[in-house]
Design an enzyme around this catalytic site. Structure first.
Site, PDB file in Angstrom:
ATOM      1  N   ASP A 264       0.532  -1.164  -0.185  1.00 46.05           N
ATOM      2  CA  ASP A 264      -0.086  -0.256   0.143  1.00 46.05           C
ATOM      3  C   ASP A 264       0.746   1.169  -0.186  1.00 46.05           C
ATOM      4  OD1 ASP A 264      -2.198   1.821  -0.005  1.00 46.05           O
ATOM      5  OD2 ASP A 264      -2.889   0.720   2.152  1.00 46.05           O
ATOM      6  N   ASP A 324     -10.267   3.557  -1.515  1.00 45.05           N
ATOM      7  CA  ASP A 324     -11.352   2.977  -0.983  1.00 45.05           C
ATOM      8  C   ASP A 324     -13.172   2.769  -0.813  1.00 45.05           C
ATOM      9  OD1 ASP A 324      -8.716   2.831  -0.043  1.00 45.05           O
ATOM     10  OD2 ASP A 324      -9.046   2.936   2.452  1.00 45.05           O
TER      11      ASP A 324
HETATM   12  C1  GLA Z   1      -5.106   1.953   3.109  1.00 46.12           C
HETATM   13  C2  GLA Z   1      -5.688   0.815   2.057  1.00 46.12           C
HETATM   14  C3  GLA Z   1      -6.975   0.177   2.638  1.00 46.12           C
HETATM   15  C4  GLA Z   1      -6.139  -0.731   4.176  1.00 46.12           C
HETATM   16  C5  GLA Z   1      -5.825   0.876   4.292  1.00 46.12           C
HETATM   17  C6  GLA Z   1      -5.009   0.100   5.681  1.00 46.12           C
HETATM   18  O1  GLA Z   1      -6.361   2.837   2.919  1.00 46.12           O
HETATM   19  O2  GLA Z   1      -6.848   1.411   0.745  1.00 46.12           O
HETATM   20  O3  GLA Z   1      -7.667  -0.924   1.252  1.00 46.12           O
HETATM   21  O4  GLA Z   1      -5.276  -1.197   3.547  1.00 46.12           O
HETATM   22  O5  GLA Z   1      -5.123   2.164   4.372  1.00 46.12           O
HETATM   23  O6  GLA Z   1      -4.680   1.476   6.894  1.00 46.12           O
END
Ligand code: GLA
Length: 498
Positions: A264, A324
């Site tokens: 990420d 997200d």
């Molecule tokens: C980001 C990602 C999510 C999740 C969070 C965890 O927002 O896009 O899918 O993994 O981090 O902190």
């Protein structure tokens, strides 16, 4: 002399009231808020007080967030960050040389208490970028020939995930029909990390006492296990990232027995340019490859820098195409209905990822969850359940375990869907499937029911011999010329034509 006397009298006045110096909270503060797992969340508060008004920024993992509604009242202060509906409120008190601060998110998901000490502007600055490697194509790891299926902890559990829960999830998946339906990966998302040991090895926090034992347990159920990191120093939840430890971390994941890594971007965004992304992801792609263990590589950088054009070159098996998802119709449908344009970039081994499923988390109706699942299946998206699969309603189970819908997602031909027609608020999608079959889906974007008539000719399809309605679980009554679909509000009808 006069001047000195004036200063002295102000100082004496301040000391006697204990007011003047104490109430100015301008400056940089390091706010440390302990998490329940023994780690803590560091943020910098860069504050400017002017009378009872407070302005400035919160710097979280090197990202600056403007504060608003800032006020100071005596020794107490208040401000918020974020936009309406996604706000974080900060309430604090100046207590001698430090601040005590309480944070609460408007959605009730996060709250923490911490203490802030005076710090410096240098301390909150991001580290210098590491040199990025020259680009090359990382050879394909041979995994994810069809979109990965499994479960991920984030959507439902966020930071409240631990070893015991992951074991129970694996137990449930092994016995509730999920494993049999193809849901194989049990993926731990953010908040498992502690920090680094004296040799620089990544360590797990007390929620995960023994990663190797946990991986062995999940494997003993005939399932595979995944975890999460990122190329920045900090993950999105502020935990230890892989910055400068990419090779060592990949080796550790392999040593523990992990089969899947979600990587990420997060704080890397404050260090690298988007134009460095491919090289930065390539570094981990290479690192995973050199472990010799087959590890699915999941890129999470929210669809920036046209990742669908280069994700396969770093051997990403999937790449996020959006920000997200949230557990509501607006969020889900907004994501889904802009995916078709990039659908052709996905191919066996390398998939577009419109984010994990929210099915069963409670924010949508069952009808909307069916549409969510059908959209993901038509898009050939990874199917990563994001709910508590230990405890599912019959409706949730029926959605996640619908074998016919799953078969659309997992169809070996791997051809993209197309928008065949729009009729009012209904989108009609078609997708060629293996063995000369076709998937035909009707998605109703409106909350009102709709009746939609299509002819095979306008859909550029041959009149099918048979059609199965995959949600109804029975044959659909088609005619030689076409089909009339009745689609409930926010609903879907999915046919397999043969
Ligand atoms: C980001 C990602 C999510 C999740 C969070 C965890 O927002 O896009 O899918 O993994 O981090 O902190």
């Amino acid at each position: 002399m006069m001047k000195h006397a004036a200063v002295l009298s102000v100082v004496l006045f301040c000391l006697s009231l204990g007011a003047c110096a104490r109430s100015d909270i301008s400056g940089v503060w390091l706010l440390r808020s302990p998490n329940s797992d023994g780690t803590s969340r560091d943020e910098y508060l860069d504050l400017k007080q002017s009378g009872s008004t407070l302005t400035g920024t919160v710097v979280r993992d090197y990202r600056k967030i403007e504060i608003s509604e800032g006020t100071v009242n005596g020794n107490n202060f208040h401000f918020v960050t974020g936009r309406t509906g996604h706000q974080m409120s900060f309430d604090g008190t100046l207590a001698g040389d430090h601040l005590t601060v309480e944070q609460k998110s408007s959605n009730g998901r996060f709250d923490s208490k911490g203490e802030a000490r005076r710090s410096t502007a240098e301390a909150m600055a991001p580290p210098k970028p590491l040199p990025v490697p020259a680009l090359h194509d990382v050879p394909y790891n041979g995994l994810a020939k069809t979109p990965p299926m499994g479960w991920n902890s984030w959507n439902h559990f966020a930071g409240k995930i631990d070893d015991a829960t992951v074991r129970q999830i694996a137990d449930a998946m092994a016995t509730n029909g999920m494993k049999a339906a193809g849901y194989i990966y049990v993926n731990i998302d953010d908040t498992w990390q502690l920090g680094r040991d004296a040799d620089g090895n990544i360590t797990a926090n007390k929620k995960f006492p023994d990663m190797k034992a946990l991986a062995d347990y999940v494997h003993s159920k005939g399932l595979k296990i995944g975890l999460y990191s990122g190329p920045g120093p900090k993950t999105c939840a502020g935990y230890e990232g892989s910055f400068g430890h990419e090779e060592a971390d990949a080796k550790m994941y392999a040593k523990w027995g992990f089969d899947y890594l979600k990587y990420d971007w997060c704080s890397a965004g404050a260090i690298y340019q988007d134009s460095d992304m491919q090289a930065v992801y390539q570094k981990m792609g290479d690192a995973l490859r050199s472990t010799g263990r087959p590890i699915v590589f999941s890129l999470c950088q929210y669809g920036r820098a046209d990742v669908w054009k280069w994700g396969a070159k770093v051997d990403g098996n999937l790449w996020r195409t959006t920000g997200d998802i949230s557990d509501n119709w607006d969020s889900m449908s907004k994501i889904a209905f802009k995916q078709l344009a990039i659908a052709p970039f996905a191919k066996p081994g390398h998939w577009n990822d419109p984010d994990m499923l929210e099915v069963g988390n409670g924010g949508m109706t069952d009808e909307e969850y069916r549409t969510h699942m059908a959209l993901w299946a038509m898009l050939r998206a990874p199917l990563l359940a994001g709910n508590d699969v230990r405890d599912m309603s019959a409706a949730t189970k029926a959605i996640l375990l619908n074998r016919d819908i799953i078969a659309i997602d997992q169809d070996p031909l791997g051809k993209p869907a197309e928008l065949a027609k729009t009729d009012g608020d209904v989108e009609i999608w078609t997708r060629p499937l293996d063995r000369h079959a076709t998937a035909l889906a009707f998605f109703n974007k409106s909350a009102q029911p709709a009746t939609v008539k299509v002819s095979w000719r306008e859909l550029k399809l041959k009149a099918p011999a048979r059609a199965r309605d995959l949600w109804a679980g029975k044959n659909a009554s088609i005619s030689g010329s076409g089909y009339t679909a009745r689609v409930t509000g926010h609903g879907s009808v999915v046919l397999r034509l043969q």
